[in-house]
Design a protein around this motif. Structure first.
Motif, PDB file in Angstrom:
ATOM      1  N   ASP A   1      -7.383  11.119   5.826  1.00 32.43           N
ATOM      2  CA  ASP A   1      -8.283  11.833   6.732  1.00 32.43           C
ATOM      3  C   ASP A   1      -9.145  10.870   7.553  1.00 32.43           C
ATOM      4  O   ASP A   1      -9.927  11.312   8.407  1.00 32.43           O
ATOM      5  CB  ASP A   1      -9.201  12.772   5.925  1.00 32.43           C
ATOM      6  N   LEU A   2      -9.002   9.578   7.299  1.00 35.11           N
ATOM      7  CA  LEU A   2      -9.805   8.595   8.013  1.00 35.11           C
ATOM      8  C   LEU A   2      -9.222   8.332   9.401  1.00 35.11           C
ATOM      9  O   LEU A   2      -8.019   8.465   9.618  1.00 35.11           O
ATOM     10  CB  LEU A   2      -9.855   7.283   7.223  1.00 35.11           C
ATOM     11  N   ASP A   3     -10.072   7.926  10.325  1.00 29.24           N
ATOM     12  CA  ASP A   3      -9.580   7.514  11.638  1.00 29.24           C
ATOM     13  C   ASP A   3      -8.935   6.133  11.489  1.00 29.24           C
ATOM     14  O   ASP A   3      -9.157   5.432  10.495  1.00 29.24           O
ATOM     15  CB  ASP A   3     -10.729   7.478  12.648  1.00 29.24           C
ATOM     16  N   PRO A   4      -8.121   5.700  12.473  1.00 32.77           N
ATOM     17  CA  PRO A   4      -7.391   4.431  12.336  1.00 32.77           C
ATOM     18  C   PRO A   4      -8.277   3.215  12.070  1.00 32.77           C
ATOM     19  O   PRO A   4      -7.926   2.362  11.243  1.00 32.77           O
ATOM     20  CB  PRO A   4      -6.671   4.309  13.682  1.00 32.77           C
ATOM     21  N   VAL A   5      -9.419   3.118  12.741  1.00 34.74           N
ATOM     22  CA  VAL A   5     -10.294   1.958  12.566  1.00 34.74           C
ATOM     23  C   VAL A   5     -10.849   1.915  11.150  1.00 34.74           C
ATOM     24  O   VAL A   5     -10.818   0.878  10.474  1.00 34.74           O
ATOM     25  CB  VAL A   5     -11.449   1.979  13.592  1.00 34.74           C
TER      26      VAL A   5
ATOM     27  N   LEU B   1      -9.637   3.442   8.505  1.00 34.19           N
ATOM     28  CA  LEU B   1      -8.542   3.262   7.544  1.00 34.19           C
ATOM     29  C   LEU B   1      -8.145   1.788   7.471  1.00 34.19           C
ATOM     30  O   LEU B   1      -7.903   1.263   6.372  1.00 34.19           O
ATOM     31  CB  LEU B   1      -7.345   4.123   7.937  1.00 34.19           C
ATOM     32  N   ALA B   2      -8.083   1.112   8.614  1.00 34.93           N
ATOM     33  CA  ALA B   2      -7.755  -0.313   8.615  1.00 34.93           C
ATOM     34  C   ALA B   2      -8.802  -1.103   7.830  1.00 34.93           C
ATOM     35  O   ALA B   2      -8.464  -2.002   7.047  1.00 34.93           O
ATOM     36  CB  ALA B   2      -7.658  -0.825  10.050  1.00 34.93           C
ATOM     37  N   GLN B   3     -10.074  -0.758   8.020  1.00 37.63           N
ATOM     38  CA  GLN B   3     -11.135  -1.439   7.281  1.00 37.63           C
ATOM     39  C   GLN B   3     -11.001  -1.193   5.780  1.00 37.63           C
ATOM     40  O   GLN B   3     -11.232  -2.092   4.967  1.00 37.63           O
ATOM     41  CB  GLN B   3     -12.498  -0.949   7.784  1.00 37.63           C
ATOM     42  N   ASP B   4     -10.593   0.021   5.422  1.00 38.85           N
ATOM     43  CA  ASP B   4     -10.405   0.353   4.009  1.00 38.85           C
ATOM     44  C   ASP B   4      -9.278  -0.482   3.403  1.00 38.85           C
ATOM     45  O   ASP B   4      -9.407  -1.000   2.283  1.00 38.85           O
ATOM     46  CB  ASP B   4     -10.106   1.845   3.863  1.00 38.85           C
ATOM     47  N   VAL B   5      -8.152  -0.583   4.125  1.00 41.97           N
ATOM     48  CA  VAL B   5      -7.009  -1.380   3.636  1.00 41.97           C
ATOM     49  C   VAL B   5      -7.406  -2.845   3.513  1.00 41.97           C
ATOM     50  O   VAL B   5      -7.074  -3.510   2.517  1.00 41.97           O
ATOM     51  CB  VAL B   5      -5.798  -1.219   4.576  1.00 41.97           C
TER      52      VAL B   5
ATOM     53  N   ILE C   1       0.853  -1.189   0.000  1.00 42.80           N
ATOM     54  CA  ILE C   1       0.000   0.000   0.000  1.00 42.80           C
ATOM     55  C   ILE C   1       0.889   1.239   0.000  1.00 42.80           C
ATOM     56  O   ILE C   1       1.895   1.299   0.712  1.00 42.80           O
ATOM     57  CB  ILE C   1      -0.911   0.037   1.257  1.00 42.80           C
ATOM     58  N   LYS C   2       0.498   2.230  -0.797  1.00 45.20           N
ATOM     59  CA  LYS C   2       1.284   3.468  -0.872  1.00 45.20           C
ATOM     60  C   LYS C   2       1.300   4.127   0.500  1.00 45.20           C
ATOM     61  O   LYS C   2       0.255   4.435   1.075  1.00 45.20           O
ATOM     62  CB  LYS C   2       0.696   4.409  -1.921  1.00 45.20           C
ATOM     63  N   PHE C   3       2.506   4.379   1.023  1.00 52.07           N
ATOM     64  CA  PHE C   3       2.628   4.798   2.414  1.00 52.07           C
ATOM     65  C   PHE C   3       2.092   6.204   2.658  1.00 52.07           C
ATOM     66  O   PHE C   3       1.469   6.465   3.683  1.00 52.07           O
ATOM     67  CB  PHE C   3       4.091   4.695   2.859  1.00 52.07           C
TER      68      PHE C   3
ATOM     69  N   LYS D   1      -2.890  -8.028  12.122  1.00 50.84           N
ATOM     70  CA  LYS D   1      -1.621  -7.398  11.754  1.00 50.84           C
ATOM     71  C   LYS D   1      -1.857  -6.080  11.036  1.00 50.84           C
ATOM     72  O   LYS D   1      -1.182  -5.085  11.304  1.00 50.84           O
ATOM     73  CB  LYS D   1      -0.798  -8.346  10.887  1.00 50.84           C
ATOM     74  N   ILE D   2      -2.820  -6.058  10.135  1.00 53.67           N
ATOM     75  CA  ILE D   2      -3.121  -4.821   9.410  1.00 53.67           C
ATOM     76  C   ILE D   2      -3.609  -3.745  10.380  1.00 53.67           C
ATOM     77  O   ILE D   2      -3.154  -2.593  10.337  1.00 53.67           O
ATOM     78  CB  ILE D   2      -4.168  -5.076   8.304  1.00 53.67           C
ATOM     79  N   SER D   3      -4.515  -4.104  11.264  1.00 61.34           N
ATOM     80  CA  SER D   3      -5.032  -3.140  12.234  1.00 61.34           C
ATOM     81  C   SER D   3      -3.917  -2.637  13.155  1.00 61.34           C
ATOM     82  O   SER D   3      -3.839  -1.437  13.461  1.00 61.34           O
ATOM     83  CB  SER D   3      -6.151  -3.774  13.075  1.00 61.34           C
ATOM     84  N   LYS D   4      -3.057  -3.553  13.577  1.00 62.24           N
ATOM     85  CA  LYS D   4      -1.935  -3.172  14.443  1.00 62.24           C
ATOM     86  C   LYS D   4      -0.986  -2.225  13.714  1.00 62.24           C
ATOM     87  O   LYS D   4      -0.541  -1.221  14.274  1.00 62.24           O
ATOM     88  CB  LYS D   4      -1.184  -4.425  14.896  1.00 62.24           C
ATOM     89  N   ASN D   5      -0.682  -2.522  12.452  1.00 65.29           N
ATOM     90  CA  ASN D   5       0.232  -1.678  11.677  1.00 65.29           C
ATOM     91  C   ASN D   5      -0.336  -0.282  11.443  1.00 65.29           C
ATOM     92  O   ASN D   5       0.396   0.707  11.497  1.00 65.29           O
ATOM     93  CB  ASN D   5       0.579  -2.349  10.348  1.00 65.29           C
ATOM     94  N   ILE D   6      -1.632  -0.202  11.209  1.00 63.46           N
ATOM     95  CA  ILE D   6      -2.265   1.109  11.050  1.00 63.46           C
ATOM     96  C   ILE D   6      -2.135   1.908  12.345  1.00 63.46           C
ATOM     97  O   ILE D   6      -1.819   3.109  12.334  1.00 63.46           O
ATOM     98  CB  ILE D   6      -3.756   0.973  10.664  1.00 63.46           C
ATOM     99  N   GLY D   7      -2.336   1.252  13.471  1.00 66.41           N
ATOM    100  CA  GLY D   7      -2.189   1.927  14.762  1.00 66.41           C
ATOM    101  C   GLY D   7      -0.775   2.433  14.989  1.00 66.41           C
ATOM    102  O   GLY D   7      -0.580   3.551  15.493  1.00 66.41           O
ATOM    103  N   ILE D   8       0.224   1.643  14.588  1.00 67.12           N
ATOM    104  CA  ILE D   8       1.619   2.049  14.748  1.00 67.12           C
ATOM    105  C   ILE D   8       1.940   3.238  13.841  1.00 67.12           C
ATOM    106  O   ILE D   8       2.647   4.169  14.237  1.00 67.12           O
ATOM    107  CB  ILE D   8       2.552   0.857  14.444  1.00 67.12           C
ATOM    108  N   ILE D   9       1.428   3.212  12.628  1.00 67.54           N
ATOM    109  CA  ILE D   9       1.652   4.328  11.698  1.00 67.54           C
ATOM    110  C   ILE D   9       1.080   5.622  12.267  1.00 67.54           C
ATOM    111  O   ILE D   9       1.722   6.675  12.232  1.00 67.54           O
ATOM    112  CB  ILE D   9       1.032   4.009  10.313  1.00 67.54           C
ATOM    113  N   PHE D  10      -0.133   5.551  12.806  1.00 64.93           N
ATOM    114  CA  PHE D  10      -0.733   6.749  13.406  1.00 64.93           C
ATOM    115  C   PHE D  10       0.080   7.214  14.607  1.00 64.93           C
ATOM    116  O   PHE D  10       0.324   8.413  14.774  1.00 64.93           O
ATOM    117  CB  PHE D  10      -2.177   6.460  13.824  1.00 64.93           C
ATOM    118  N   LYS D  11       0.505   6.278  15.437  1.00 65.53           N
ATOM    119  CA  LYS D  11       1.246   6.637  16.642  1.00 65.53           C
ATOM    120  C   LYS D  11       2.566   7.324  16.303  1.00 65.53           C
ATOM    121  O   LYS D  11       2.916   8.348  16.896  1.00 65.53           O
ATOM    122  CB  LYS D  11       1.512   5.386  17.479  1.00 65.53           C
ATOM    123  N   THR D  12       3.310   6.790  15.340  1.00 66.97           N
ATOM    124  CA  THR D  12       4.652   7.297  15.060  1.00 66.97           C
ATOM    125  C   THR D  12       4.660   8.542  14.174  1.00 66.97           C
ATOM    126  O   THR D  12       5.549   9.382  14.313  1.00 66.97           O
ATOM    127  CB  THR D  12       5.512   6.204  14.409  1.00 66.97           C
TER     128      THR D  12
END
Length: 256
Positions: A159-163, A165-169, A150-152, A184-195
């Motif tokens: 503009d989507l919230d993490p939940v 966005l994860a559903q979209d991916v 997925i394009k980073f 794993k996808i949901s966890k990675n989305i959370g890490i991207i938002f956090k960092t």
């Protein structure tokens, strides 16, 4: 000396943007960008692993100093003179230490490397040999990028919230994903938002001479630049003078 902090998502919006604190620019004493695409990918892996990526050093000034833009779309045959900006006495922030990191962030989040954009494998997240990379990044063309790549930049600036966005991916997958893959996808989305959204993302030491010009003279800044960059190939004032003269001659030749 101030030490402001910005999110990584925000800091790239300072680059080449005079509307943000006068903009971040590169003084012409900085040499070319030298990182490979593999080094850029490792930087993004380090960020998601929450490794420290060091403090930047910038000089906020109104001096008429020669400077240039950060490169958005990197190519091996670029000419630095194409990125020179007109000298002005307006406020600006010149990056004395941190060019490679900021330039890598700019390429990955705003531009491209040899016409390819940065993608992340959304099912990565485990340390793998031989390079000990945990989060897999690659520069890919649109034709090369197949799910789960997925394009980073689309994730970081969504503009989507993490939940959502994860559903979209997840919805982009052409096959049924296992429960572990969904997690794993949901966890990675959370890490991207956090960092990338955290205001603690990156800090920079700010040498501010906008109010008091004498506080940091150009000679002071050159000496600071030499010391800040002494970890690599050591530069002396003669090296910097030669480099500045070379740039000036090159610019004049191109104008003829």
């Amino acid at each position: 000396m101030r030490m402001p902090k910005q999110s990584l998502r925000k800091i790239v919006q300072f680059l080449n943007n005079p509307e943000e604190e006068g903009g971040f620019w590169l003084p012409n004493i900085q040499r070319s960008f030298v990182w490979t695409k593999e080094q850029i990918c490792r930087l993004f892996d380090s960020i998601l692993r929450e490794y420290p990526i060091s403090t930047l050093l910038v000089w906020k000034t109104k001096s008429r100093v020669k400077c240039r833009k950060f490169i958005e779309n990197y190519k091996s045959d670029i000419r630095l003179s194409d990125f020179f900006v007109p000298e002005s006495d307006k406020k600006k922030c010149l990056v004395l230490d941190g060019q490679q990191r900021l330039q890598s962030l700019f390429i990955g989040l705003r531009g491209s490397f040899e016409k390819k954009e940065l993608y992340i494998n959304m099912l990565s997240g485990e340390v793998a040999a031989p390079d000990d990379v945990k989060y897999k990044f690659e520069f890919l063309s649109l034709d090369e990028a197949k799910y789960p790549w997925i394009k980073f930049k689309d994730l970081v600036f969504s503009d989507l919230d993490p939940v959502t966005l994860a559903q979209d991916v997840i919805s982009r997958s052409t096959k049924t994903l296992s429960s572990d893959e969904l997690k794993k996808i949901s966890k990675n989305i959370g890490i991207i938002f956090k960092t990338f959204h955290s205001d603690e993302g990156i800090s920079y030491q700010e040498l501010d001479s906008t109010e008091n010009i004498a506080l940091y003279s150009e000679d002071d800044v050159v000496e600071i630049f030499i010391r800040a960059n002494s970890g690599g190939t050591k530069l002396g004032k003669s090296d910097l003078l030669f480099f500045l003269c070379w740039q000036l001659v090159g610019t004049n030749l191109e104008r003829k």
